[in-house]
Enzyme design. Structure first.
Site, PDB file in Angstrom:
ATOM      1  N   SER A 269     -14.736  50.318  68.764  1.00  0.00           N
ATOM      2  CA  SER A 269     -15.843  50.133  67.830  1.00  0.00           C
ATOM      3  C   SER A 269     -16.914  51.197  68.060  1.00  0.00           C
ATOM      4  O   SER A 269     -17.117  51.651  69.196  1.00  0.00           O
ATOM      5  CB  SER A 269     -16.434  48.740  68.082  1.00  0.00           C
ATOM      6  OG  SER A 269     -17.656  48.596  67.399  1.00  0.00           O
TER       7      SER A 269
ATOM      8  N   TYR B  39     -19.950  41.410  73.246  1.00  0.00           N
ATOM      9  CA  TYR B  39     -18.775  41.845  72.482  1.00  0.00           C
ATOM     10  C   TYR B  39     -18.577  43.352  72.670  1.00  0.00           C
ATOM     11  O   TYR B  39     -17.496  43.822  73.026  1.00  0.00           O
ATOM     12  CB  TYR B  39     -18.951  41.510  70.985  1.00  0.00           C
ATOM     13  CG  TYR B  39     -18.012  42.289  70.105  1.00  0.00           C
ATOM     14  CD1 TYR B  39     -16.671  41.939  70.027  1.00  0.00           C
ATOM     15  CD2 TYR B  39     -18.450  43.420  69.398  1.00  0.00           C
ATOM     16  CE1 TYR B  39     -15.788  42.690  69.258  1.00  0.00           C
ATOM     17  CE2 TYR B  39     -17.582  44.158  68.629  1.00  0.00           C
ATOM     18  CZ  TYR B  39     -16.259  43.785  68.558  1.00  0.00           C
ATOM     19  OH  TYR B  39     -15.392  44.537  67.797  1.00  0.00           O
TER      20      TYR B  39
ATOM     21  N   LYS C 161     -15.536  45.969  74.546  1.00  0.00           N
ATOM     22  CA  LYS C 161     -14.864  47.144  73.951  1.00  0.00           C
ATOM     23  C   LYS C 161     -15.021  48.359  74.867  1.00  0.00           C
ATOM     24  O   LYS C 161     -14.074  49.116  75.072  1.00  0.00           O
ATOM     25  CB  LYS C 161     -15.438  47.450  72.562  1.00  0.00           C
ATOM     26  CG  LYS C 161     -15.098  46.407  71.509  1.00  0.00           C
ATOM     27  CD  LYS C 161     -13.623  46.410  71.177  1.00  0.00           C
ATOM     28  CE  LYS C 161     -13.224  45.261  70.267  1.00  0.00           C
ATOM     29  NZ  LYS C 161     -11.773  45.079  70.152  1.00  0.00           N
TER      30      LYS C 161
HETATM   31  P1  NAD Z   1      -9.956  39.148  62.983  1.00  0.00           P
HETATM   32  O1  NAD Z   1     -10.640  38.055  63.747  1.00  0.00           O
HETATM   33  O2  NAD Z   1      -9.717  38.961  61.544  1.00  0.00           O
HETATM   34  O3  NAD Z   1      -8.563  39.482  63.694  1.00  0.00           O
HETATM   35  C1  NAD Z   1      -8.338  39.293  65.071  1.00  0.00           C
HETATM   36  C2  NAD Z   1      -7.027  38.514  65.216  1.00  0.00           C
HETATM   37  O4  NAD Z   1      -6.779  38.296  66.608  1.00  0.00           O
HETATM   38  C3  NAD Z   1      -7.088  37.127  64.569  1.00  0.00           C
HETATM   39  O5  NAD Z   1      -5.959  36.950  63.742  1.00  0.00           O
HETATM   40  C4  NAD Z   1      -7.083  36.143  65.735  1.00  0.00           C
HETATM   41  O6  NAD Z   1      -6.403  34.941  65.421  1.00  0.00           O
HETATM   42  C5  NAD Z   1      -6.348  36.956  66.797  1.00  0.00           C
HETATM   43  N1  NAD Z   1      -6.672  36.603  68.180  1.00  0.00           N
HETATM   44  C6  NAD Z   1      -7.899  36.410  68.730  1.00  0.00           C
HETATM   45  N2  NAD Z   1      -7.788  36.143  70.044  1.00  0.00           N
HETATM   46  C7  NAD Z   1      -6.461  36.185  70.330  1.00  0.00           C
HETATM   47  C8  NAD Z   1      -5.708  36.007  71.517  1.00  0.00           C
HETATM   48  N3  NAD Z   1      -6.304  35.705  72.694  1.00  0.00           N
HETATM   49  N4  NAD Z   1      -4.356  36.116  71.467  1.00  0.00           N
HETATM   50  C9  NAD Z   1      -3.732  36.391  70.290  1.00  0.00           C
HETATM   51  N5  NAD Z   1      -4.400  36.568  69.137  1.00  0.00           N
HETATM   52  C10 NAD Z   1      -5.745  36.478  69.159  1.00  0.00           C
HETATM   53  O7  NAD Z   1     -10.789  40.485  63.253  1.00  0.00           O
HETATM   54  P2  NAD Z   1     -10.668  41.924  62.583  1.00  0.00           P
HETATM   55  O8  NAD Z   1     -11.915  42.175  61.832  1.00  0.00           O
HETATM   56  O9  NAD Z   1      -9.373  42.079  61.907  1.00  0.00           O
HETATM   57  O10 NAD Z   1     -10.724  42.828  63.882  1.00  0.00           O
HETATM   58  C11 NAD Z   1      -9.559  43.302  64.524  1.00  0.00           C
HETATM   59  C12 NAD Z   1      -9.950  44.082  65.763  1.00  0.00           C
HETATM   60  O11 NAD Z   1     -10.810  45.151  65.385  1.00  0.00           O
HETATM   61  C13 NAD Z   1     -10.716  43.278  66.797  1.00  0.00           C
HETATM   62  O12 NAD Z   1     -10.318  43.696  68.079  1.00  0.00           O
HETATM   63  C14 NAD Z   1     -12.149  43.651  66.539  1.00  0.00           C
HETATM   64  O13 NAD Z   1     -12.941  43.503  67.679  1.00  0.00           O
HETATM   65  C15 NAD Z   1     -12.004  45.120  66.154  1.00  0.00           C
HETATM   66  N6  NAD Z   1     -13.115  45.617  65.352  1.00  0.00           N
HETATM   67  C16 NAD Z   1     -13.465  44.971  64.205  1.00  0.00           C
HETATM   68  C17 NAD Z   1     -14.543  45.421  63.447  1.00  0.00           C
HETATM   69  C18 NAD Z   1     -14.992  44.683  62.222  1.00  0.00           C
HETATM   70  O14 NAD Z   1     -16.121  44.871  61.800  1.00  0.00           O
HETATM   71  N7  NAD Z   1     -14.152  43.846  61.591  1.00  0.00           N
HETATM   72  C19 NAD Z   1     -15.246  46.554  63.875  1.00  0.00           C
HETATM   73  C20 NAD Z   1     -14.854  47.214  65.040  1.00  0.00           C
HETATM   74  C21 NAD Z   1     -13.791  46.727  65.772  1.00  0.00           C
HETATM   75  C1  WQD Z   2     -24.536  45.743  58.552  1.00  0.00           C
HETATM   76  C2  WQD Z   2     -25.970  45.916  58.067  1.00  0.00           C
HETATM   77  C3  WQD Z   2     -27.522  44.428  59.165  1.00  0.00           C
HETATM   78  C4  WQD Z   2     -25.818  40.730  57.520  1.00  0.00           C
HETATM   79  C5  WQD Z   2     -21.187  44.730  63.442  1.00  0.00           C
HETATM   80  C6  WQD Z   2     -20.949  44.794  64.932  1.00  0.00           C
HETATM   81  C7  WQD Z   2     -20.077  45.982  65.260  1.00  0.00           C
HETATM   82  C8  WQD Z   2     -18.794  45.920  64.468  1.00  0.00           C
HETATM   83  C9  WQD Z   2     -19.047  45.759  63.000  1.00  0.00           C
HETATM   84  C10 WQD Z   2     -17.017  44.395  64.993  1.00  0.00           C
HETATM   85  C11 WQD Z   2     -27.008  45.868  59.198  1.00  0.00           C
HETATM   86  C12 WQD Z   2     -27.426  44.105  57.697  1.00  0.00           C
HETATM   87  C13 WQD Z   2     -26.060  42.048  57.840  1.00  0.00           C
HETATM   88  C14 WQD Z   2     -26.755  40.016  56.736  1.00  0.00           C
HETATM   89  C15 WQD Z   2     -28.106  42.002  56.622  1.00  0.00           C
HETATM   90  N1  WQD Z   2     -18.096  44.788  64.955  1.00  0.00           N
HETATM   91  N2  WQD Z   2     -27.189  42.675  57.394  1.00  0.00           N
HETATM   92  N3  WQD Z   2     -27.856  40.693  56.312  1.00  0.00           N
HETATM   93  O1  WQD Z   2     -24.183  45.089  62.670  1.00  0.00           O
HETATM   94  O2  WQD Z   2     -23.399  47.302  61.730  1.00  0.00           O
HETATM   95  O3  WQD Z   2     -21.842  45.931  63.034  1.00  0.00           O
HETATM   96  O4  WQD Z   2     -19.916  44.650  62.764  1.00  0.00           O
HETATM   97  O5  WQD Z   2     -16.162  43.832  65.293  1.00  0.00           O
HETATM   98  O6  WQD Z   2     -19.799  45.947  66.636  1.00  0.00           O
HETATM   99  O7  WQD Z   2     -22.188  44.919  65.604  1.00  0.00           O
HETATM  100  O8  WQD Z   2     -22.467  45.168  60.795  1.00  0.00           O
HETATM  101  O9  WQD Z   2     -22.103  43.884  58.727  1.00  0.00           O
HETATM  102  O10 WQD Z   2     -23.315  42.782  60.650  1.00  0.00           O
HETATM  103  O11 WQD Z   2     -24.454  44.587  59.381  1.00  0.00           O
HETATM  104  O12 WQD Z   2     -29.134  42.549  56.225  1.00  0.00           O
HETATM  105  O13 WQD Z   2     -26.580  38.824  56.451  1.00  0.00           O
HETATM  106  O14 WQD Z   2     -26.292  44.790  57.226  1.00  0.00           O
HETATM  107  O15 WQD Z   2     -28.822  44.269  59.633  1.00  0.00           O
HETATM  108  O16 WQD Z   2     -28.033  46.747  58.850  1.00  0.00           O
HETATM  109  P1  WQD Z   2     -23.112  45.898  62.084  1.00  0.00           P
HETATM  110  P2  WQD Z   2     -23.026  44.016  59.867  1.00  0.00           P
END
Ligand code: NAD
Ligand code: WQD
Length: 338
Positions: free
Chosen positions: A125, A150, A154
């Site tokens: 991330s 969180y 990472k």
């Molecule tokens: P998500 O929650 O939709 O997907 C994660 C999946 O992992 C889920 O299906 C959940 O059931 C499964 N899971 C959780 N713990 C588990 C475990 N102990 N064993 C097996 N399965 C498990 O989330 P996502 O948005 O698809 O994110 C996927 C990955 O990307 C995550 O590692 C998340 O941290 C990372 N990530 C997401 C974002 C974002 O904004 N969505 C941003 C940066 C990084």
């Molecule tokens: C985006 C913008 C908020 C909600 C987070 C995690 C990061 C990554 C992605 C994943 C910001 C604003 C949000 C709301 C708002 N994580 N906002 N009202 O904070 O950039 O990143 O998700 O697994 O680690 O920190 O994403 O979508 O929460 O926010 O005004 O109800 O929207 O302040 O400026 P962020 P976000």
């Protein structure tokens, strides 16, 4: 063609990546405990691809279960999405986050080593970057202690993977630093389905638009940005999924551990997102300004030159596409997969 184990493959980014992997002709084995997803997403992925995948329900903290998957399938590489991702929750229950995200990742590395599988793409991330860096953020900028647990998980897993690759040349690891994934597959059949009140902006916006929530709270309108609201780099989830295929191709013929940003390189403010969503989709999004959210930075967007140059990856979708596709998914599935 390769046989890919996808941990967390039933989730938001995982399901879109499974679909692109199937389209590209790979075999897919999903390992997911369904703690934040449901099998319906995978049923839909298989329908869209017109091709089957293997689903194994299991937890990455269960070494025996993981070892069994590697025994049952001749895996070539792993894409590791499984983990917990709610920033606020990670402050309440840090140990649970350390257990799933850090200990679970260690178990996975151990099972891979035992099975002789050394190619890994890890979901990292942009949160690992030091907050003092000025955007556009590039991969050579220093990482720093994230403001929440969180993000800390990472950073720790990234560092462990770097040390692992330094110690043992058999490993080939991609750290993909995602910026803000949004959007959905153009069919509207799969998309983001958060449980409870969404933490992230995009699902909150679509749930207000569909009538499930009253109004969006915009966290802060006094940042030093174009209109005072926070600026982020939103990236279409299908572009993000394709970055995993590019990273996989790169890693299947390379050694070591390397990080790549996955973002568009463009920053959009919260107000720009809300206004563009309304224009593109013709639906109003009620909102109010609220105080800043703890831990938020004013501006974060990527320098994506390294991914473009080295992975042969290129984002295809505009902000308008992302917002149209998010709405198409939400409109067709007002209550998510249920
Ligand atoms: P998500 O929650 O939709 O997907 C994660 C999946 O992992 C889920 O299906 C959940 O059931 C499964 N899971 C959780 N713990 C588990 C475990 N102990 N064993 C097996 N399965 C498990 O989330 P996502 O948005 O698809 O994110 C996927 C990955 O990307 C995550 O590692 C998340 O941290 C990372 N990530 C997401 C974002 C974002 O904004 N969505 C941003 C940066 C990084
Ligand atoms: C985006 C913008 C908020 C909600 C987070 C995690 C990061 C990554 C992605 C994943 C910001 C604003 C949000 C709301 C708002 N994580 N906002 N009202 O904070 O950039 O990143 O998700 O697994 O680690 O920190 O994403 O979508 O929460 O926010 O005004 O109800 O929207 O302040 O400026 P962020 P976000």
């Amino acid at each position: 063609m390769a046989r890919i184990l996808v941990t967390g493959g039933a989730g938001y980014i995982g399901s879109h990546t499974c679909l692109e992997l199937l389209h590209a002709g790979h075999e897919v084995i999903v390992f997911d405990n369904l703690s934040n997803s449901c099998e319906e997403s995978l049923i839909r992925v298989q329908k869209l691809a017109n091709k089957a995948l293997v689903f194994v329900k299991g937890d990455i903290r269960d070494q025996k279960g993981l070892d069994q998957v590697f025994q049952d399938h001749s895996i070539d590489a792993v894409i590791h999405f499984a983990g917990l991702k709610a920033v606020g929750e990670s402050q309440q229950i840090p140990l649970t986050y350390f257990d799933h995200n850090i200990a679970g990742s260690v178990q996975l590395m151990q099972s891979m080593e035992k099975a002789g599988v050394f190619t890994l793409v890890f979901s990292s991330s942009a949160t690992v970057y030091d907050e003092a860096n000025i955007s556009p953020l590039n991969e050579d900028m220093p990482t720093g202690m994230p403001s929440n647990n969180y993000g800390y998980t990472k950073l720790i897993v990234e560092q462990m993977l770097q040390k692992l690759a330094q110690a043992d040349a058999r490993w080939s690891i991609a750290l993909l630093r995602y910026f803000n994934p949004v959007g959905a597959h153009k069919s509207g059949q799969i998309g983001e389905d958060p449980q409870g009140i969404p933490n992230n902006l995009m699902p909150y916006v679509t749930q207000v638009a569909v009538g499930r929530r009253e109004k969006l709270s915009i966290y802060g309108n006094d940042y030093d940005t174009v209109d005072g609201t926070g600026v982020r780099d939103y990236i279409h989830v299908v572009d993000l999924a394709n970055a995993h295929l590019c990273a996989l191709n790169n890693r299947l013929s390379a050694q070591g551990c390397r990080a790549w940003n996955v973002g568009t390189g463009n920053g959009s403010s919260v107000l720009q997102v809300k206004n563009t969503f309304e224009q593109v989709n013709g639906v109003p999004v009620a909102f109010e300004f609220a105080s800043r959210r703890e831990g938020d930075v004013a501006t974060s967007f990527a320098d994506n030159a390294r991914a473009i140059a080295e992975l042969g990856w290129q984002p295809q979708f505009t902000l308008e596409d992302m917002l149209a596709d998010s709405w198409n998914w939400q409109k067709q599935n007002p209550n998510g997969f249920n």
